[in-house]
Design an enzyme around this catalytic site. Structure first.
Site, PDB file in Angstrom:
ATOM      1  N   GLN A  85       0.811  -1.213   0.000  1.00 35.56           N
ATOM      2  CA  GLN A  85       0.000   0.000   0.000  1.00 35.56           C
ATOM      3  C   GLN A  85       0.847   1.267   0.000  1.00 35.56           C
ATOM      4  O   GLN A  85       0.320   2.373  -0.041  1.00 35.56           O
ATOM      5  CB  GLN A  85      -0.923  -0.002   1.228  1.00 35.56           C
ATOM      6  N   HIS A 151      -1.228   0.332   5.618  1.00 37.74           N
ATOM      7  CA  HIS A 151      -1.893   1.334   6.461  1.00 37.74           C
ATOM      8  C   HIS A 151      -1.060   2.591   6.692  1.00 37.74           C
ATOM      9  O   HIS A 151      -0.758   2.968   7.815  1.00 37.74           O
ATOM     10  CB  HIS A 151      -2.284   0.704   7.803  1.00 37.74           C
ATOM     11  N   GLU A 245     -15.724   3.565   8.609  1.00 33.23           N
ATOM     12  CA  GLU A 245     -16.364   4.651   9.335  1.00 33.23           C
ATOM     13  C   GLU A 245     -16.356   5.975   8.572  1.00 33.23           C
ATOM     14  O   GLU A 245     -15.404   6.283   7.840  1.00 33.23           O
ATOM     15  CB  GLU A 245     -15.661   4.878  10.680  1.00 33.23           C
ATOM     16  N   TYR A 255     -11.273   8.179  18.782  1.00 32.55           N
ATOM     17  CA  TYR A 255     -12.231   7.478  17.939  1.00 32.55           C
ATOM     18  C   TYR A 255     -12.150   5.955  18.076  1.00 32.55           C
ATOM     19  O   TYR A 255     -12.759   5.234  17.295  1.00 32.55           O
ATOM     20  CB  TYR A 255     -12.113   7.989  16.495  1.00 32.55           C
TER      21      TYR A 255
END
Length: 377
Positions: A85, A151, A245, A255
């Site tokens: 990624q 990520h 989300e 969060y």
């Protein structure tokens, strides 16, 4: 960047494909392929003259004009960790681009056997038909760096006050660091244009905390946009298996990841302690099953009046464009529409163009496309 790498992808204007007719809540739309052949395009940004900046994850930056002509790779890019990624990620022009010519971009930076999300700024110089980056300066580095290639985040959004929000992933293997204020892992940070931490950041005076932190408890935020009505930051975030989300991250708030989540681990096991905990925020909306939301834009144009004020995000695993309507308080989603689902394309980014159309990037190793969605017959 080597000549071999630069030649791996040669995006070209779309000359033969006829626009597709798409039925939507706003009437029939025309979906036009403006350019194709990008290699994993990641971000799209508009310059004041209507041209577009497009990043390709392997480390190339392109300039595309309205007719779809794609430039050679812009020279002067820093080394990029292009694996998994990782790679060249988001890009935004400075608010004063017309005078400063500055652009800001995020990327996976190689760091002594590991990598981390970094943000750089540079002057975009054009001369004799070519373009290059000059006076490049790395203004922010996520700490710590990590092994692996997952990520990274990473979206950029300038607030009304000129500060820059940067979304930072948990790097997958470091989710145990997300709840710690001593790291940038799984955080959204807010920095000044030179990379310094604003004095009014929520943890600027907290002992052993990173002063750049705006909010914490994030997994992998892949879309960020400023609400034109309120000036508030909104984000979309990848959950694990389920639990994507939509949030409006506020200063100093938590969060929840990985303590609370609506998703499950890829093994099927639960993560954390459930879906709620005192002191941790609930999402405005979550998706289960996941759609892997990517890119985020508020529609403010007049070309498609039915959609004015709505939010748009792409879907990677969900292969769609999602329209979200908020209630008058800007706190709840009251309407959702899935578009382009029949096309089966991973949508990586969505932006509103200067022409009032919606512009999209589809994510594909060698056939990524730049699309324009506008009213049609």
């Amino acid at each position: 960047m080597s000549l071999t790498l630069a030649l791996l992808a040669s995006p070209v204007p779309a000359q033969d494909a006829a626009p597709a007719s798409i039925r939507t809540s706003a009437g029939t739309m025309s979906l036009e392929t403006v350019a194709s052949g990008f290699e994993n395009p990641w971000s799209l940004a508009f310059l004041p003259d209507g041209r577009m900046l497009v990043t390709e994850r392997p480390g190339r930056l392109r300039i595309v004009n309205r007719s779809g002509t794609v430039s050679a790779p812009v020279a002067g890019m820093p080394p990029v960790y292009a694996s998994g990624q990782g790679g060249l990620l988001d890009i935004v022009p400075a608010p004063d681009f017309e005078t400063s010519r500055l652009i800001y971009f995020s990327y996976a930076e190689p760091r002594e056997g590991s990598s981390g999300t970094s943000v750089a700024r540079a002057k975009l110089s054009e001369n004799g038909g070519g373009a290059r980056l000059e006076n490049l300066e790395v203004i922010f580095r996520q700490q710590p760096a990590a092994g692996g290639s997952s990520h990274y985040g990473s979206r950029l959004a300038f607030g009304r006050d000129g500060t820059l929000f940067v979304t930072l992933g948990d790097r997958y293997s470091l989710r145990g660091e997300v709840q710690k204020l001593s790291t940038h892992i799984g955080k959204i940070v807010r920095i000044n244009p030179d990379g310094s931490a604003p004095a009014d950041n929520p943890f600027a005076r907290t002992a052993n905390a990173r002063p750049e932190i705006w909010s914490l408890g994030h997994r992998n935020v892949q879309g960020a946009a400023i609400d034109p009505q309120t000036g508030r930051l909104w984000t979309v975030e990848h959950g694990a298996r389920g639990g994507d989300e939509l949030n409006h991250p506020e200063a100093g708030k938590n969060y929840g990841w990985p303590v609370i989540t609506y998703g499950r681990d890829y093994s099927g096991l639960t993560i954390g302690e459930g879906t709620a905990r005192s002191g941790m925020e609930q999402p405005v909306k979550y998706w289960d099953p996941s759609i892997s939301p990517a890119g985020l834009a508020f529609y403010t144009g007049t070309l498609i009046p039915r959609w004015k004020g709505d939010l748009f995000t792409g879907g990677l695993s969900g292969t769609r464009l999602v329209r979200l309507r908020l209630d008058p308080t800007r706190e709840r989603v009251i309407e959702e529409e899935s578009l382009l689902t029949e096309r089966g394309e991973r949508i990586r980014d969505v932006r509103q163009g200067l022409d009032g159309a919606l512009w999209l990037l589809t994510d594909d190793p060698g056939e990524g496309r730049l699309l324009r969605l506008a009213p049609g017959e």
